[in-house]
Design a protein around this motif. Sequence first.
Motif, PDB file in Angstrom:
ATOM      1  N   ARG A 166      13.032  -2.883  -1.826  1.00  0.00           N
ATOM      2  CA  ARG A 166      13.669  -1.581  -2.014  1.00  0.00           C
ATOM      3  C   ARG A 166      13.018  -0.484  -1.181  1.00  0.00           C
ATOM      4  O   ARG A 166      13.510   0.641  -1.161  1.00  0.00           O
ATOM      5  N   LEU A 167      11.935  -0.835  -0.518  1.00  0.00           N
ATOM      6  CA  LEU A 167      11.221   0.162   0.267  1.00  0.00           C
ATOM      7  C   LEU A 167      11.654   0.185   1.725  1.00  0.00           C
ATOM      8  O   LEU A 167      11.082   0.921   2.537  1.00  0.00           O
ATOM      9  N   VAL A 168      12.642  -0.633   2.089  1.00  0.00           N
ATOM     10  CA  VAL A 168      13.205  -0.596   3.435  1.00  0.00           C
ATOM     11  C   VAL A 168      14.701  -0.337   3.325  1.00  0.00           C
ATOM     12  O   VAL A 168      15.379  -0.853   2.436  1.00  0.00           O
ATOM     13  N   SER A 169      15.214   0.489   4.214  1.00  0.00           N
ATOM     14  CA  SER A 169      16.631   0.850   4.169  1.00  0.00           C
ATOM     15  C   SER A 169      17.502  -0.308   4.642  1.00  0.00           C
ATOM     16  O   SER A 169      17.017  -1.282   5.219  1.00  0.00           O
ATOM     17  N   ARG A 170      18.787  -0.180   4.419  1.00  0.00           N
ATOM     18  CA  ARG A 170      19.724  -1.247   4.802  1.00  0.00           C
ATOM     19  C   ARG A 170      19.711  -1.488   6.311  1.00  0.00           C
ATOM     20  O   ARG A 170      19.860  -2.612   6.776  1.00  0.00           O
ATOM     21  N   ARG A 212       0.821  -1.209   0.000  1.00  0.00           N
ATOM     22  CA  ARG A 212       0.000   0.000   0.000  1.00  0.00           C
ATOM     23  C   ARG A 212       0.857   1.262   0.000  1.00  0.00           C
ATOM     24  O   ARG A 212       0.495   2.289  -0.579  1.00  0.00           O
ATOM     25  N   TYR A 213       1.989   1.194   0.664  1.00  0.00           N
ATOM     26  CA  TYR A 213       2.947   2.303   0.666  1.00  0.00           C
ATOM     27  C   TYR A 213       3.401   2.589  -0.765  1.00  0.00           C
ATOM     28  O   TYR A 213       3.421   3.738  -1.229  1.00  0.00           O
ATOM     29  N   GLN A 214       3.751   1.529  -1.487  1.00  0.00           N
ATOM     30  CA  GLN A 214       4.199   1.668  -2.874  1.00  0.00           C
ATOM     31  C   GLN A 214       3.057   2.122  -3.779  1.00  0.00           C
ATOM     32  O   GLN A 214       3.234   2.992  -4.642  1.00  0.00           O
ATOM     33  N   ALA A 215       1.871   1.546  -3.577  1.00  0.00           N
ATOM     34  CA  ALA A 215       0.724   1.898  -4.413  1.00  0.00           C
ATOM     35  C   ALA A 215       0.340   3.361  -4.274  1.00  0.00           C
ATOM     36  O   ALA A 215      -0.206   3.965  -5.209  1.00  0.00           O
ATOM     37  N   ALA A 216       0.625   3.944  -3.131  1.00  0.00           N
ATOM     38  CA  ALA A 216       0.307   5.355  -2.904  1.00  0.00           C
ATOM     39  C   ALA A 216       1.344   6.287  -3.528  1.00  0.00           C
ATOM     40  O   ALA A 216       1.197   7.500  -3.460  1.00  0.00           O
ATOM     41  N   GLY A 217       2.381   5.702  -4.115  1.00  0.00           N
ATOM     42  CA  GLY A 217       3.368   6.510  -4.823  1.00  0.00           C
ATOM     43  C   GLY A 217       4.630   6.813  -4.055  1.00  0.00           C
ATOM     44  O   GLY A 217       5.499   7.557  -4.535  1.00  0.00           O
ATOM     45  N   TYR A 218       4.786   6.249  -2.872  1.00  0.00           N
ATOM     46  CA  TYR A 218       5.985   6.499  -2.086  1.00  0.00           C
ATOM     47  C   TYR A 218       7.129   5.592  -2.547  1.00  0.00           C
ATOM     48  O   TYR A 218       6.927   4.405  -2.786  1.00  0.00           O
ATOM     49  N   VAL A 219       8.306   6.143  -2.637  1.00  0.00           N
ATOM     50  CA  VAL A 219       9.474   5.383  -3.086  1.00  0.00           C
ATOM     51  C   VAL A 219      10.637   5.470  -2.096  1.00  0.00           C
ATOM     52  O   VAL A 219      11.587   4.693  -2.189  1.00  0.00           O
ATOM     53  N   LYS A 220      10.573   6.412  -1.183  1.00  0.00           N
ATOM     54  CA  LYS A 220      11.670   6.577  -0.227  1.00  0.00           C
ATOM     55  C   LYS A 220      11.731   5.373   0.714  1.00  0.00           C
ATOM     56  O   LYS A 220      10.729   5.006   1.330  1.00  0.00           O
ATOM     57  N   PRO A 221      12.885   4.744   0.851  1.00  0.00           N
ATOM     58  CA  PRO A 221      12.992   3.595   1.760  1.00  0.00           C
ATOM     59  C   PRO A 221      12.701   3.996   3.202  1.00  0.00           C
ATOM     60  O   PRO A 221      13.122   5.054   3.671  1.00  0.00           O
ATOM     61  N   LEU A 222      11.951   3.153   3.883  1.00  0.00           N
ATOM     62  CA  LEU A 222      11.632   3.397   5.284  1.00  0.00           C
ATOM     63  C   LEU A 222      12.797   2.971   6.161  1.00  0.00           C
ATOM     64  O   LEU A 222      13.426   1.928   5.939  1.00  0.00           O
TER      65      LEU A 222
END
Length: 364
Positions: free
Chosen positions: A300-304, A255-265
């Motif tokens: 890719r939506l979660v940081s290292r 849902r995070y991606q579907a809403a257009g967010y790309v910055k890793p959490l």
Amino acid sequence: MNPRLFLLTLLLLPVACKRQVEEARQTVPVVREILSDRSDPRAQMLRGRVPVSQAGITIIGPEFTCDRLAEQLSFRDLQDNVDARMVTDGLPDFAGETFVCIEDTTPYRDILAAQGAEALRTQTVFRVLAALDTTVHISPYDMEGLSAKTSSKLVVLADPFLCEYGGSDVDTLFRSTGCRVPVVSPIEQMIDLAFDRDERGDLSVGVLCDPQLDSADIYEKIFARKAAERGRRGASLVSIGVGQRDSALYEFLDRYQAAGYVKPLDVILVDDLSIDVERLKIELAGIVSVMNESSMTLGRLVSRDFFFIDAMETVSAQCYSFLRENNLFTHNIAKPQVTVYRPVRKPESEDGSIILIPGSYVQN
């Protein structure tokens, strides 16, 4: 229902931050009333009050949240009861303690919508005062208060609406009367822990919340205030309530991606007590594994250095540390006790005052 997701860039919120400061200067009428009259019984109850070991831990919030917190805290056995080492010893960590639940069945957002912010702020104050009082009414028609409960050595505001709308009023009341009983908020504690653990100015935070709070905007308000206090003006937050308990992280990130967010959490704060955080960690391992296709999308939506912060674990550690550091355990070798009360409007009150009745009360 379509999710309502929020991304806060704090540089755009000077008005919101200013409003918080102004509200802190002008508290609700009931607080001003208590502080203006030293003979007020409520003022006398609060003045110079310090936590004592034989008092209880009071949890204020929705029915499910209070029951879940009290249950899990009662069974907690993570530390040695003698020296606090992180090792189980077969004895509940809160042995001998009493958890007092003050439970509401009406959602606080409904009170806010129907009666306004001042009403919710006032009701928060009334509930905290009831937590420190020992009077219990055996029914809604008991005018005298014929029963009693333990007072409080620590109060947990277990709902973000109580924290945001009434927290500053309670703080003003306690500071002004010298009351030293701590009042803690799980969501505020989790945000503080996130900022302490990751000092980047552009920290990207997710909140996995109860689906009923999916479009409430409440986490964003709290985060804006806390981030402004920390000077973290590039920090951002997205809150999402999910319905699938067995695949909560997949649904959250989808849902995070579907809403257009790309910055890793960088972190997800888990403020839904029905979610198993260990299950989330297993999901995360699968999502980021290069053996799975998901690593190219959701991974890719979660940081290292991504991590979780859990409300249950946060409250548990906060309560245990406070009692341990201040020698406030009862030291009784007994099973923890849980008592439940419900706030109802005080008969004939004009200011919305409440009384507490037993949770077991049934109308005849």
